[in-house]
Every structure is written in C-alpha cells, then in structure tokens.
Design an enzyme around this catalytic site. Sequence first.
Site, PDB file in Angstrom:
ATOM      1  N   ASP A  10       0.883  -1.172   0.000  1.00  0.00           N
ATOM      2  CA  ASP A  10       0.000   0.000   0.000  1.00  0.00           C
ATOM      3  C   ASP A  10       0.916   1.215   0.000  1.00  0.00           C
ATOM      4  OD1 ASP A  10      -1.667   2.110   0.514  1.00  0.00           O
ATOM      5  OD2 ASP A  10      -2.374   1.397   2.465  1.00  0.00           O
ATOM      6  N   GLU A 179      -7.385   0.661  -4.307  1.00  0.00           N
ATOM      7  CA  GLU A 179      -7.355   0.557  -2.847  1.00  0.00           C
ATOM      8  C   GLU A 179      -8.679   0.073  -2.236  1.00  0.00           C
ATOM      9  OE1 GLU A 179      -5.780   4.401  -1.977  1.00  0.00           O
ATOM     10  OE2 GLU A 179      -3.817   3.845  -2.760  1.00  0.00           O
ATOM     11  N   ASP A 201     -13.417   5.129   1.313  1.00  0.00           N
ATOM     12  CA  ASP A 201     -11.989   5.156   1.614  1.00  0.00           C
ATOM     13  C   ASP A 201     -11.481   6.594   1.628  1.00  0.00           C
ATOM     14  OD1 ASP A 201      -9.230   4.975   1.656  1.00  0.00           O
ATOM     15  OD2 ASP A 201      -9.071   3.577  -0.022  1.00  0.00           O
TER      16      ASP A 201
END
Lengths: 646, 235
Positions: A10, A179, A201
């Site tokens: 990430d 993501e 998110d």
Amino acid sequence: MAEERVIGIDLGTTNSLVAFMYNERPIVIPGEDGLNLVPSVVALDVQTDPTARPTVVVGNGAHKSLMLFPDRAVYSVKRLMGRGAEDVQDELKLFPFRLADNIQSGEVLRIRLGEMEFTPPEISAYILRQLKRNAERYFGGTVTKAVITVPAYFNDAQRQATKDAGRMAGLDVLRLVNEPTAAALAYGLDREKEGIIAVYDLGGGTFDISILKLQDGIFEVIATNGDTHLGGDDIDNLLIALAIDDIRGDLGVDVRSSAEAIQAIRKAVIEAKIELSSADSSRLEVELPEGHHYCREITRVQLEALIKPVLERTIGPVRQALRDSGLTSEQIGEVVLVGGSTRIPAVRHVVDNLFQLAARGKKPHTELNPDEVVALGAAVQANILAGGSKATEDMLLLDVTPLSLGIEALGGVVAKIIDRNSTIPASSTEHFTTGVDGQTNVAIHVLQGERELAKDCRSLARFDLKGIPPMSAGLPRIEVRFLIDANGILHVSAREQRSGKQAEVEVKPTYGLTDEQVETMILESFDYAEEDFHVRQVIEARNEADTILAAVEKAPQHPAWQQLSAEERTEIARLDRELLGIKQGDNLPAIRQATEALDKATRRFAELMMDQAVSSAIQGETMESASTKLGQGPTAPHEIAPAEFK
Amino acid sequence: MPTAEEKFVDVACWSCAAPVVHAQLFCASCGKVQPAHSGADYFEVFGLSRKLAIDTTSLEREFYRLSRRLHPDVYTRASEQEQNWSLRNASLLNDAYRTLKEPIARTEYFLRLEGVEIQEEGKQASDRKNPSRVPDDLLEEVFELNMQLEEMRMTRKTGDDDPDLRQDLLTAKQQFEAQLAETDNFIQQLWQERDEALASNFDFGDQIKQRMVAALDRRRYIRNLVRDVNETLDT
C-alpha cells in the site's frame, strides 16, 4: 504455499505498508524499527563530506529531517504522481514542495531536495525500495514481485507513474489494485459474503468510493468514483491555516515563510486532530522559532465546523457512484470504512447519513485496522497472482476503469470510446481516415474524463499514426485498438486495413516518463554500484592490511628488529593481533584505522631497515640486491623517501 | 444441414490439438487460452444465437464462469503469449458482457451486426448539439418544454428560482420518464417479434429492424430532454 513470493504494497500518501499472505492470513511486515507503518517521507541525509553522494532516508528516519531540515525532505509526494506543473498549482500553495525552476509544459515534475532533483516516481521508488528491503529482511531472501495499490480514481498517468516507480525500485509490478477493492478483498476473506457492499476510503490524500457485488468469490466492482485530491492532508491544512492566523493575530508573528515553523505546526495539529477523534477537546501547543510559544484549546465541535466543507466533498462522488450503479443507498448491504481519516467521528456521521446505516440498524465495518486493511488486501491479491492458496482459490477480482476514455474529435469535443465503470480489461476499436490526398500521418489525441470538451478532460497522450500508404483522402481505413489492461493502463495498437500494414503508433505520454527515462532511474542499478564500491573498498583495505601483516610476520628475522625496544615490539605485536581480528569484518573505517596504527608503530623499524639497506649498498652491494632486500622488509605501504647517498 | 458447432470447427488447440470451436476463447479440452478470434461476435462469445431476448441472470453466471478461465489474474505465471491472449480474450468477454447485459446497448449492437446504420448511444460527441428529428407526436410537448427550460435558465441566471415553473418542469420530466419506460417496453416487444420471426423463418426482419431504429431514435430524443431538465434544475 505459493511458488514465489509476491508482496502486497500500500503506497499511501501519508504512510506505506508491505504485507504478505502467511499461513492463509495476510499479515503486515514490520520495518526494522518494529513498526508496521512506514511514513511516506523521503529525506536526504545531511552530509558532512560535501563531495559524497547524499544518502536517501525513508520513513521514520526521514521524519526527523522533515522537522530539522524541511528543504531536504518531502512528504505526500503521491499528490504529484502523474501530474504536470499546471495542475499542481493549488498543491504548491499548501505543501512545501519545491519544484525545479525549468519544468516545461507537459513535462514530468522534478522536486528539489537539498541540492538534488527527483521526479515523483523516483521519490516513490525510494519508499517502495524501503518496503522491499523490509520484506527481504523478514524473509531472509530477495523479493522481486509485488502488487501495489492505487486510489481507484487514479487516472492513466497516475497509474503509469506508480508502475514506473515500482520498476525503479527493482520490483516487477504484477498488478495495480484499486485501494477500496483491495480493502474489500481483505474483508471478503473473512466471511462468505454475498451481496452489495460499498467501500468508503478516505485516506491521507485521496478519497474513493467503490460499490461491489460479491458472489461466489467473485468481487465485481459495479461503480467507482472519487477525488484524488481529498483527504486528511486537507483537514491538516485547514488547521494549519487556523494556527497561522492565530499566531499572526496573537503573537504578531508571520510564520508562513518559515518551513521549520510550518512543520512544527503541522505535527501539532495532526496530534490534536487524532486526539479529537476520542476526546472532546485538545490543546494545540507549538514551540516556534525565536522563543515564541503558541497554545490554544480546540474542541471537537470547532474541528467539525472547520472540516465540514472537506467532508461534504465526499458526498458528490458517493451519489454519483450510486447513480452509476443503478442502486439506491438502501440497497447497499454493508459499508466498509478504509483510511485513517475514517476514524474521525464526523466522517462516520457523513457515511451514516449517506447510507442510512443507523436507521437500518446497521454499522459500518471497521473490524480491520483502517490503516492496514488496504495492504492486507494487496497481500490477498498478491497471493491470488502467485497461484493462490486454499483461502483464495475461488477469489477473482473484476475491477473497472474509473474514468471514461475518449478521443478529441472535430471542434475540440470528446468522443467517448470506453465508458467509465467498464469492467477491465476493456477495449474499443475505432476507425480513422485521412482528410488530405496522400496524407501519411494522422494525429490522435486521447483523453480521460467525463467532460464534453477536450480542454476540460485529462490529456493522456497524443498518438501519431505514421506510415499510412499515400492514398486519396478518406480512402485509408486505419483501425485503432484501445485496450485498458487489468491495471487500468491504456495500450494502443493500429493497422491500416486496406494495405494490412501495421501503422506505427508513437506514444507521447503527457506528464509521463518514457521507457528509456525510467530505465535510467532504476535505483537498484545505482544501488548495486554503491554496494559494489563499498565491497571493493573493503577488499582493497584488506589487501593493504595483509601486506603490512605479512611484513610484520617476517620482521623478527631482520637485524633491524633487534634495534627496537621491548615496548616497541610488544606494541607492534598487540596492534598486529588487533588488525588480524578487525580485517575479518566489513567495517571499512575500522580496518583502515587498525592498518594505519600498525603502520605507524612499525615506522621506526622501517627506517632502521632502510638505513641498513643503504649502508650495505655503500659496502659494495648493488642497488638491485639492496632493493630486493628492501622488498623483503615492511615496505609497502610506507612511503619511502628517496635514498640519500652519502 | 450442419449444426452451428460443426460448421465452426475450424482450428486445433495450440496446446493439446483438440478441435476448438469458432469463437471459443479457451480450449474445452485442456482449458488453455486460445488466440483471439477477431471475427467473433458478442453473442458467439457467450455461445448464444443472435437472439435479442436474453436471460441476464444466466448471462451473468456465464460471464463469471468464463472470467474465472480467462482473466489475466489467472495467467500471471503463464507465457507472455498466453498473457497477451488472455488480455485480448478477457477484454472481448468484458466488452461482450457490458453490451449484452444492457437492453439498449444490446439492441444497438444487434442492429449494427445486421448491417443497419444507427446513431450510437453516447458515442456521438455531436449527439446533443445535433439532436435527431423530433418525433411527430411529441412536437407540441417538446416545444412547450423548451420554452419553459429557456425561461428557467434565464431565471436561474439571475440567481432566482421560480417554484411554480420548477414544479411544471418536474411534472413534464415525469411524463417524459414515463414515455421512456414505455419506449423501453416497446423495444422489448420488438425483440420478441424479431426472435419469433427468426424462429419461424418468417422474413419480415427488415421491417422490424426499421421499427427498432425508430424506437431507439425516439428513446434517445426523450432521454436528452430528461437530461436537459435535470441539468437546468440542477438535480
């Protein structure tokens, strides 16, 4: 167990993480400091030796530089990925990015760091390399393959820049995963979920909303939307602006031009912001340069009023995603919260209102750490790509392209060729022809975005279709195939149908790096050179040590040895043993130091030997034999003064 | 007469040499992805005959089944050649699913396959600048609506609102939305007619296709009106 190690990364605006599937569970791999989060901060070490190439520091180590030497550190570089000078003007007002002076329009940005310049993908590559090293230390072996997450709403250029960064860091990027989708994978591993879920998110710098349908292990994204410049950073900036105003009003000090002061304020407001997620009020306290001290109370109510406009910017994308999915908010079965900013109670309130969760007796999912869930999902996808395991064998991710793809048509309007929210890979075949007799080139301008005019969309690339056989105008029939791959990255191929000739496509990516440029920026090759150099230096130092050790070994056989005092001989023996031990290691300065110490201690012996050699020469020996004798003594690395003949 | 399958047995699997049916994206025998057939149409990708009435639930099931075989994720460790074929075939599958699952996109695609010239939904950038001809029966309502829209735009330009006019526009929008649904129903009715005509080898296909084109034009026209109202009212 999968055949090869593929790590999940990430690469966040504020923090980055690396994760891996271990025994059917994704886990975050900590760094050397034992922490899971690697701050996405890159700094140049302050050099004492001005001629040496500066060392790059990443993560918590770089955080210190950010406070002490703000002009040698950079954070939130993700905001600059795949962007040009003209679209970061707002960013530059709020972030201490120092751009190089001579950036041309359409060129990749370059950021100044100390006395050097780096492109955003290079900065990101340093972060990726750190994560790669963390993983390699964890495994005790090399890692070359990775899945990297990107905001779902990233455009082609931003995705390409991320992929380039991976390559520079020596990683084969098997897939870019969105993501929110990664987060859904991490959650989906736990339960046999069926139905419609929404992933909200809100991270450090980006906002995404994705709506997915889960069925039999298939994760089908139905719609996605977002804002790649909306996140916790924006909240911090509002608080910083508030503090700057206060400081000017209360203390009569203008700190705007002091990078150190801004960084100190930034650190303090982030702490206060975090505290206000659990407390009703917090104290904002900053020590400023020149002995000034700033302190104020801030309540949660005040914070919420201040950040309301930022949070409301998430509503539009959520509504649009719902419209695109053809669903109403009541049809969303579950909502998953991702990103550190979703810890803010006001954000949860916005989410609750958007999806009427409380009214429906539901709660958003926050079971997995919102800072880690994306990395965990990346590890799940990495495992799938590595061949899968029992936990992932039925899982398949079907993602979409977030933005419509179009071509500039007559009059500057955009003709859409692939609609947003199309499942990827997706393709479209278009036909073009010439407007003038004998024309051999056709220029095509590809854009991404939802607006009707080309000037309002994001320019992706300009293609020149070359080598079209000369024909009457309108006769050539050039078939151009646009393909968006599973990473959301565009590929183009072209063919002139009448001649069957493959037309040449020359891609000029806007704000992108060419393959050749990426090649020159690969960190690993530079790294090896760095490492090689170090290894070579150690070898040379050992050779030097060996020479002097060999000489000392033979020294007692030489008559000059007897001329030394007992203390001198003991000291030489002690230093000799010391060097013998140290030269086994890799510590270059220590080897050099011990060699020098032994060298110094034997200098008088060398001089005595020299004197004897010279006197033998006078006694009729040839210079040749004298020098042979010299060769037997501890000569090198002594500098021998030219023999003086009396 | 040969069956559809026999007619198309034209290649052998590159890997196991089993015969591969035309348009099949992977080998039924060994499961390996096959070189892309550029000639395959979207119906063939799903093994469907060229019928317009499609059960979208089973279409979805088939889409998932084929995705598990063709998606590039499955080929990360395969040869570069297979990766390329997977990419091409998966994009063909996705394009096919996207088109067939939507009634309007499916109808337009069908007509194009049958060689009928149509204005494609959304593709024409000039779409809104150059709207198709007003359907005769809507002339009066459209004239009225455009007057009201113009008035509303002027009002809103000055920063005002006109609640009565807003209400009138919303009512008009509802009527047009009802007509849109009606047109959709009509198009589905034409599917039935066409599929039945095909089954009975009864040849008035062309006439049905022309009615489909007209219905699509009408639909596009009404849809643009609804969009105009939405944009003017900012809803």
